[in-house]
Design a protein around this motif. Structure first.
Motif, PDB file in Angstrom:
ATOM      1  N   SER A  13      53.965  -9.217 -44.523  1.00  0.00           N
ATOM      2  CA  SER A  13      52.857 -10.008 -44.021  1.00  0.00           C
ATOM      3  C   SER A  13      52.929 -10.040 -42.504  1.00  0.00           C
ATOM      4  CB  SER A  13      52.924 -11.439 -44.576  1.00  0.00           C
ATOM      5  OG  SER A  13      51.981 -12.269 -43.926  1.00  0.00           O
ATOM      6  N   ILE A  14      51.774 -10.007 -41.846  1.00  0.00           N
ATOM      7  CA  ILE A  14      51.762 -10.074 -40.389  1.00  0.00           C
ATOM      8  C   ILE A  14      52.153 -11.458 -39.890  1.00  0.00           C
ATOM      9  CG2 ILE A  14      50.051  -8.234 -40.170  1.00  0.00           C
ATOM     10  CD1 ILE A  14      47.941 -10.376 -39.629  1.00  0.00           C
ATOM     11  N   THR A  15      52.285 -12.435 -40.775  1.00  0.00           N
ATOM     12  CA  THR A  15      52.725 -13.772 -40.358  1.00  0.00           C
ATOM     13  C   THR A  15      54.238 -13.844 -40.158  1.00  0.00           C
ATOM     14  OG1 THR A  15      52.939 -14.503 -42.659  1.00  0.00           O
ATOM     15  CG2 THR A  15      50.817 -14.876 -41.583  1.00  0.00           C
ATOM     16  N   LYS A  16      54.968 -12.821 -40.550  1.00  0.00           N
ATOM     17  CA  LYS A  16      56.427 -12.849 -40.418  1.00  0.00           C
ATOM     18  C   LYS A  16      56.822 -12.551 -38.969  1.00  0.00           C
ATOM     19  CE  LYS A  16      57.741 -12.102 -45.192  1.00  0.00           C
ATOM     20  NZ  LYS A  16      58.673 -11.443 -46.107  1.00  0.00           N
ATOM     21  N   ASN A  17      57.444 -13.527 -38.352  1.00  0.00           N
ATOM     22  CA  ASN A  17      57.739 -13.518 -36.922  1.00  0.00           C
ATOM     23  C   ASN A  17      59.163 -13.007 -36.688  1.00  0.00           C
ATOM     24  OD1 ASN A  17      57.733 -13.984 -34.190  1.00  0.00           O
ATOM     25  ND2 ASN A  17      57.360 -16.185 -34.333  1.00  0.00           N
ATOM     26  N   ARG A  18      59.340 -11.705 -36.850  1.00  0.00           N
ATOM     27  CA  ARG A  18      60.682 -11.125 -36.718  1.00  0.00           C
ATOM     28  C   ARG A  18      61.143 -11.146 -35.257  1.00  0.00           C
ATOM     29  NH1 ARG A  18      58.026  -7.990 -40.727  1.00  0.00           N
ATOM     30  NH2 ARG A  18      59.135  -8.097 -42.727  1.00  0.00           N
ATOM     31  N   GLN A  19      62.456 -11.354 -35.074  1.00  0.00           N
ATOM     32  CA  GLN A  19      63.036 -11.438 -33.741  1.00  0.00           C
ATOM     33  C   GLN A  19      64.185 -10.444 -33.607  1.00  0.00           C
ATOM     34  OE1 GLN A  19      61.891 -13.522 -31.238  1.00  0.00           O
ATOM     35  NE2 GLN A  19      60.220 -14.036 -32.657  1.00  0.00           N
ATOM     36  N   PRO A  20      64.425  -9.938 -32.383  1.00  0.00           N
ATOM     37  CA  PRO A  20      65.521  -8.988 -32.164  1.00  0.00           C
ATOM     38  C   PRO A  20      66.880  -9.689 -32.248  1.00  0.00           C
ATOM     39  CG  PRO A  20      64.467  -9.531 -30.088  1.00  0.00           C
ATOM     40  CD  PRO A  20      63.631 -10.162 -31.166  1.00  0.00           C
ATOM     41  N   PRO A  21      67.954  -8.920 -32.460  1.00  0.00           N
ATOM     42  CA  PRO A  21      69.287  -9.515 -32.628  1.00  0.00           C
ATOM     43  C   PRO A  21      69.710 -10.428 -31.481  1.00  0.00           C
ATOM     44  CG  PRO A  21      69.331  -7.215 -33.281  1.00  0.00           C
ATOM     45  CD  PRO A  21      67.978  -7.452 -32.684  1.00  0.00           C
ATOM     46  N   GLU A  22      69.385 -10.076 -30.238  1.00  0.00           N
ATOM     47  CA  GLU A  22      69.826 -10.908 -29.117  1.00  0.00           C
ATOM     48  C   GLU A  22      69.160 -12.287 -29.139  1.00  0.00           C
ATOM     49  OE1 GLU A  22      66.650  -7.995 -27.515  1.00  0.00           O
ATOM     50  OE2 GLU A  22      68.366  -7.954 -28.895  1.00  0.00           O
ATOM     51  N   THR A  70      71.092 -18.947 -32.771  1.00  0.00           N
ATOM     52  CA  THR A  70      72.263 -19.384 -33.523  1.00  0.00           C
ATOM     53  C   THR A  70      73.214 -20.173 -32.636  1.00  0.00           C
ATOM     54  OG1 THR A  70      72.062 -17.431 -34.933  1.00  0.00           O
ATOM     55  CG2 THR A  70      74.153 -18.607 -35.003  1.00  0.00           C
ATOM     56  N   GLU A  71      73.394 -19.714 -31.388  1.00  0.00           N
ATOM     57  CA  GLU A  71      74.271 -20.435 -30.464  1.00  0.00           C
ATOM     58  C   GLU A  71      73.724 -21.831 -30.180  1.00  0.00           C
ATOM     59  OE1 GLU A  71      76.288 -20.055 -26.008  1.00  0.00           O
ATOM     60  OE2 GLU A  71      74.938 -18.482 -26.753  1.00  0.00           O
ATOM     61  N   ARG A  72      72.418 -21.931 -29.997  1.00  0.00           N
ATOM     62  CA  ARG A  72      71.837 -23.251 -29.739  1.00  0.00           C
ATOM     63  C   ARG A  72      72.063 -24.184 -30.930  1.00  0.00           C
ATOM     64  NH1 ARG A  72      66.034 -24.299 -26.942  1.00  0.00           N
ATOM     65  NH2 ARG A  72      67.312 -23.476 -25.231  1.00  0.00           N
ATOM     66  N   GLY A 130      81.095 -21.156 -30.069  1.00  0.00           N
ATOM     67  CA  GLY A 130      82.257 -20.772 -30.856  1.00  0.00           C
ATOM     68  C   GLY A 130      81.930 -20.203 -32.221  1.00  0.00           C
ATOM     69  N   ARG A 131      80.686 -20.337 -32.661  1.00  0.00           N
ATOM     70  CA  ARG A 131      80.325 -19.856 -33.994  1.00  0.00           C
ATOM     71  C   ARG A 131      79.313 -18.712 -33.941  1.00  0.00           C
ATOM     72  NH1 ARG A 131      78.995 -24.644 -38.021  1.00  0.00           N
ATOM     73  NH2 ARG A 131      79.823 -23.162 -39.558  1.00  0.00           N
ATOM     74  N   ILE A 132      79.074 -18.158 -32.748  1.00  0.00           N
ATOM     75  CA  ILE A 132      78.152 -17.040 -32.629  1.00  0.00           C
ATOM     76  C   ILE A 132      78.654 -15.874 -33.475  1.00  0.00           C
ATOM     77  CG2 ILE A 132      77.122 -15.352 -31.060  1.00  0.00           C
ATOM     78  CD1 ILE A 132      77.415 -17.353 -28.830  1.00  0.00           C
ATOM     79  N   PRO A 133      77.787 -15.235 -34.255  1.00  0.00           N
ATOM     80  CA  PRO A 133      78.223 -14.119 -35.100  1.00  0.00           C
ATOM     81  C   PRO A 133      78.895 -13.011 -34.296  1.00  0.00           C
ATOM     82  CG  PRO A 133      76.005 -14.799 -35.671  1.00  0.00           C
ATOM     83  CD  PRO A 133      76.361 -15.533 -34.420  1.00  0.00           C
ATOM     84  N   ALA A 134      79.900 -12.384 -34.902  1.00  0.00           N
ATOM     85  CA  ALA A 134      80.622 -11.290 -34.258  1.00  0.00           C
ATOM     86  C   ALA A 134      80.558 -10.053 -35.136  1.00  0.00           C
ATOM     87  CB  ALA A 134      82.076 -11.698 -34.024  1.00  0.00           C
ATOM     88  N   GLY A 135      80.731  -8.872 -34.525  1.00  0.00           N
ATOM     89  CA  GLY A 135      80.770  -7.636 -35.284  1.00  0.00           C
ATOM     90  C   GLY A 135      79.402  -7.189 -35.758  1.00  0.00           C
ATOM     91  N   ASP A 136      79.403  -6.386 -36.820  1.00  0.00           N
ATOM     92  CA  ASP A 136      78.168  -5.851 -37.385  1.00  0.00           C
ATOM     93  C   ASP A 136      77.864  -6.504 -38.731  1.00  0.00           C
ATOM     94  OD1 ASP A 136      77.902  -4.005 -35.272  1.00  0.00           O
ATOM     95  OD2 ASP A 136      79.320  -2.637 -36.259  1.00  0.00           O
ATOM     96  N   LEU A 190      78.030 -16.746 -39.802  1.00  0.00           N
ATOM     97  CA  LEU A 190      78.614 -17.237 -38.571  1.00  0.00           C
ATOM     98  C   LEU A 190      80.019 -16.676 -38.385  1.00  0.00           C
ATOM     99  CD1 LEU A 190      77.457 -20.965 -38.800  1.00  0.00           C
ATOM    100  CD2 LEU A 190      76.292 -19.048 -37.704  1.00  0.00           C
ATOM    101  N   ARG A 191      80.559 -16.853 -37.195  1.00  0.00           N
ATOM    102  CA  ARG A 191      81.870 -16.281 -36.886  1.00  0.00           C
ATOM    103  C   ARG A 191      82.964 -16.816 -37.802  1.00  0.00           C
ATOM    104  NH1 ARG A 191      83.721 -15.785 -30.709  1.00  0.00           N
ATOM    105  NH2 ARG A 191      81.771 -14.598 -30.796  1.00  0.00           N
ATOM    106  N   ASP A 192      82.842 -18.067 -38.240  1.00  0.00           N
ATOM    107  CA  ASP A 192      83.873 -18.647 -39.114  1.00  0.00           C
ATOM    108  C   ASP A 192      83.656 -18.306 -40.587  1.00  0.00           C
ATOM    109  OD1 ASP A 192      81.694 -20.193 -39.774  1.00  0.00           O
ATOM    110  OD2 ASP A 192      82.471 -22.041 -38.898  1.00  0.00           O
ATOM    111  N   GLY A 193      82.657 -17.473 -40.883  1.00  0.00           N
ATOM    112  CA  GLY A 193      82.408 -17.033 -42.255  1.00  0.00           C
ATOM    113  C   GLY A 193      81.356 -17.827 -42.992  1.00  0.00           C
TER     114      GLY A 193
END
Length: 328
Positions: free
Chosen positions: A3-12, A18-20, A25-31, A50-53
């Motif tokens: 659907s064109i209503t889906k507001n996808r965002q880039p990883p950055e 997520t940080e906000r 300390g819980r920002i995702p790491a790796g792939d 999240l970084r802690d799983g």
């Protein structure tokens, strides 16, 4: 569902959001820390590790430049309000809200985070379940829906207003919004719009039987039900709720149109007996309203697959026939 209503965002941007919400300390790491959840029809939702799983879900409202139907405006605010109502006033299992942001600083729309629910989507697994187990889950859903409907509202209509003193005024206004949306985009609904308006007006007296506004989910289909070990563990997607007649709930749709499935298990769980004549008329109006939305939204969402449109157009003919209108 695309659907064109889906507001996808880039990883950055997803990392910044997520940080906000959870802190540096819980920002995702790796792939492999993010994946899109594909069952939704309106908002985009991401599963994030999240970084802690811990795993969470990020839900983002449509971009402001995309036109949505009138009743969908401000849908995320409605969902957040309903989640608070259900958490504080019922025992119905719903997600917690970890963080909500309406500032539009990191992306162009509202968003919120909630814990990931480790369970199966009922719409995905329903056909694989034994008949008795599927019926038991629908009974549970009926009971949960009744508890949701136990919440009394201050008016009929949208949660945030404008409110109406009577259900007839609220429902006919809701239906008119849908019809106006269709006319604005030139959607072919298979009927003259004035004929549909006349059918609603002819049967609108049945709506006067409803005198007390109740919280209704309206969109409580199998796809919004999460189950595990034979139990409903969470009900999701509450953005389309309003104050109205509980009979407009999805679980009652099959009482008038067989295409919506057998309503008997849901009704047993809800504790609702056979519909009276006036109730049947109201439910037929509600089926018409639902099918108008299902036809018209395909244009607003930019569907390229005509499957939903074709199915809903045929069902719309059935709903009109139930209200005494047939093609000549």
């Amino acid at each position: 569902m695309e659907s064109i209503t889906k507001n996808r965002q880039p990883p950055e941007v997803l990392r910044a959001m997520t940080e906000r919400a959870y802190g540096a300390g819980r920002i995702p790491a790796g792939d492999g820390w993010v994946s899109e959840l594909g069952h939704g029809w309106f908002n985009v939702a991401y599963r994030i590790r999240l970084r802690d799983g811990a795993e969470v879900v990020l839900k983002i409202a449509p971009p402001p430049a995309v036109e949505v139907m009138t009743y969908e405006r401000g849908a995320m605010s409605v969902e957040l309000a309903v989640l608070d109502l259900l958490r504080t006033r019922t025992t119905v299992p719903v997600p917690a809200v970890d963080f909500a942001d309406r500032s539009r600083e990191l992306c162009d729309a509202d968003y919120f985070f909630m814990p990931y629910i480790d369970a199966d989507n009922l719409a995905v697994i329903a056909e694989t379940l034994p008949t008795a187990e599927r019926a038991a889950l629908m009974e549970q859903l009926g009971a949960a829906n009744r508890e949701i409907n136990s919440i009394r509202g201050p008016h009929f209509g949208p949660l945030a207003g404008p409110g109406h003193a009577g259900w007839r005024q609220a429902f006919t206004a809701m239906t008119e919004d849908v019809l106006a949306d269709g006319e604005r985009r030139g959607v072919d609904i298979g009927w003259d719009y004035h004929t549909v308006r006349a059918a609603v007006a002819e049967h609108a007296g049945s709506l006067d039987e409803v005198t007390e506004p109740r919280l209704v989910e309206w969109d409580l289909w199998n796809g919004n039900v999460m189950v595990r070990d034979g139990r409903i563990v969470c009900i999701i997607d509450h953005e389309r709720a309003f104050y109205g007649d509980p009979l407009i709930e999805a679980g009652f749709a099959g009482t008038q149109l067989a295409a919506f499935g057998d309503p008997a298990p849901f009704m047993r769980g809800y504790g609702h007996g056979r519909l009276t004549g006036t109730e049947q008329t109201r439910r037929r109006l509600y089926c018409l309203h639902l099918l108008l939305i299902m036809v018209i939204e395909t244009v607003y969402r930019g569907h390229t697959d005509t499957g939903q449109y074709d199915w809903a157009r045929s069902r719309l003919d059935e709903a009109m026939a139930l209200l005494g209108r047939t093609r000549r």
